[in-house]
Design a protein around this motif. Sequence first.
Motif, PDB file in Angstrom:
ATOM      1  N   ALA A 284       0.831  -1.209   0.000  1.00 34.24           N
ATOM      2  CA  ALA A 284       0.000   0.000   0.000  1.00 34.24           C
ATOM      3  C   ALA A 284       0.863   1.255   0.000  1.00 34.24           C
ATOM      4  O   ALA A 284       0.577   2.224  -0.713  1.00 34.24           O
ATOM      5  CB  ALA A 284      -0.930  -0.013   1.213  1.00 34.24           C
ATOM      6  N   THR A 285       1.942   1.232   0.774  1.00 32.37           N
ATOM      7  CA  THR A 285       2.846   2.376   0.837  1.00 32.37           C
ATOM      8  C   THR A 285       3.476   2.637  -0.524  1.00 32.37           C
ATOM      9  O   THR A 285       3.521   3.779  -0.993  1.00 32.37           O
ATOM     10  CB  THR A 285       3.938   2.135   1.894  1.00 32.37           C
ATOM     11  OG1 THR A 285       3.306   1.954   3.171  1.00 32.37           O
ATOM     12  CG2 THR A 285       4.895   3.306   1.987  1.00 32.37           C
ATOM     13  N   LEU A 286       3.957   1.594  -1.161  1.00 36.35           N
ATOM     14  CA  LEU A 286       4.578   1.756  -2.476  1.00 36.35           C
ATOM     15  C   LEU A 286       3.588   2.291  -3.505  1.00 36.35           C
ATOM     16  O   LEU A 286       3.943   3.124  -4.350  1.00 36.35           O
ATOM     17  CB  LEU A 286       5.173   0.436  -2.947  1.00 36.35           C
ATOM     18  CG  LEU A 286       6.449   0.002  -2.239  1.00 36.35           C
ATOM     19  CD1 LEU A 286       6.867  -1.392  -2.695  1.00 36.35           C
ATOM     20  CD2 LEU A 286       7.571   0.995  -2.488  1.00 36.35           C
ATOM     21  N   ALA A 287       2.351   1.833  -3.451  1.00 32.68           N
ATOM     22  CA  ALA A 287       1.341   2.313  -4.393  1.00 32.68           C
ATOM     23  C   ALA A 287       1.081   3.804  -4.203  1.00 32.68           C
ATOM     24  O   ALA A 287       1.008   4.560  -5.185  1.00 32.68           O
ATOM     25  CB  ALA A 287       0.046   1.517  -4.223  1.00 32.68           C
ATOM     26  N   ILE A 288       0.964   4.244  -2.962  1.00 26.01           N
ATOM     27  CA  ILE A 288       0.706   5.659  -2.690  1.00 26.01           C
ATOM     28  C   ILE A 288       1.910   6.507  -3.085  1.00 26.01           C
ATOM     29  O   ILE A 288       1.769   7.566  -3.701  1.00 26.01           O
ATOM     30  CB  ILE A 288       0.324   5.872  -1.215  1.00 26.01           C
ATOM     31  CG1 ILE A 288      -1.038   5.238  -0.943  1.00 26.01           C
ATOM     32  CG2 ILE A 288       0.307   7.357  -0.867  1.00 26.01           C
ATOM     33  CD1 ILE A 288      -1.441   5.235   0.505  1.00 26.01           C
ATOM     34  N   VAL A 289       3.109   6.037  -2.756  1.00 27.25           N
ATOM     35  CA  VAL A 289       4.316   6.778  -3.120  1.00 27.25           C
ATOM     36  C   VAL A 289       4.430   6.893  -4.641  1.00 27.25           C
ATOM     37  O   VAL A 289       4.805   7.943  -5.173  1.00 27.25           O
ATOM     38  CB  VAL A 289       5.568   6.114  -2.501  1.00 27.25           C
ATOM     39  CG1 VAL A 289       6.845   6.672  -3.093  1.00 27.25           C
ATOM     40  CG2 VAL A 289       5.561   6.297  -0.990  1.00 27.25           C
TER      41      VAL A 289
END
Length: 103
Positions: free
Chosen positions: A40-45
């Motif tokens: 999820a973090t990678l997608a948002i970043v």
Amino acid sequence: MADADHTARVRPQVNRRATSPTLFYRPEPAASTLSDVNRATLAIVHVLAQCVAALGATKRGEPARLNAWPLPQSTVQGLSAALKVLKERDEALRRSCREGGGA
């Protein structure tokens, strides 16, 4: 020859309440593993990076890349808040893994 049957409905009966989009809404479960949080973090970043690239190109007067787009400030703030929540979840999961002895 078949007899005409005029008792059938022209349109099927529709339940009006069934068309409400909130009726079928199921909230996503909270990220339960470190890999869920990382994904999820990678997608948002990635979305935020695309936004920054598009804004930079726009300021320089260049056309933005095909899949890059500037986001409204409110959206950027919301995604930034989501990153903070994910960071807190990540820390909690890491802490529980250390206290629980792994897994």
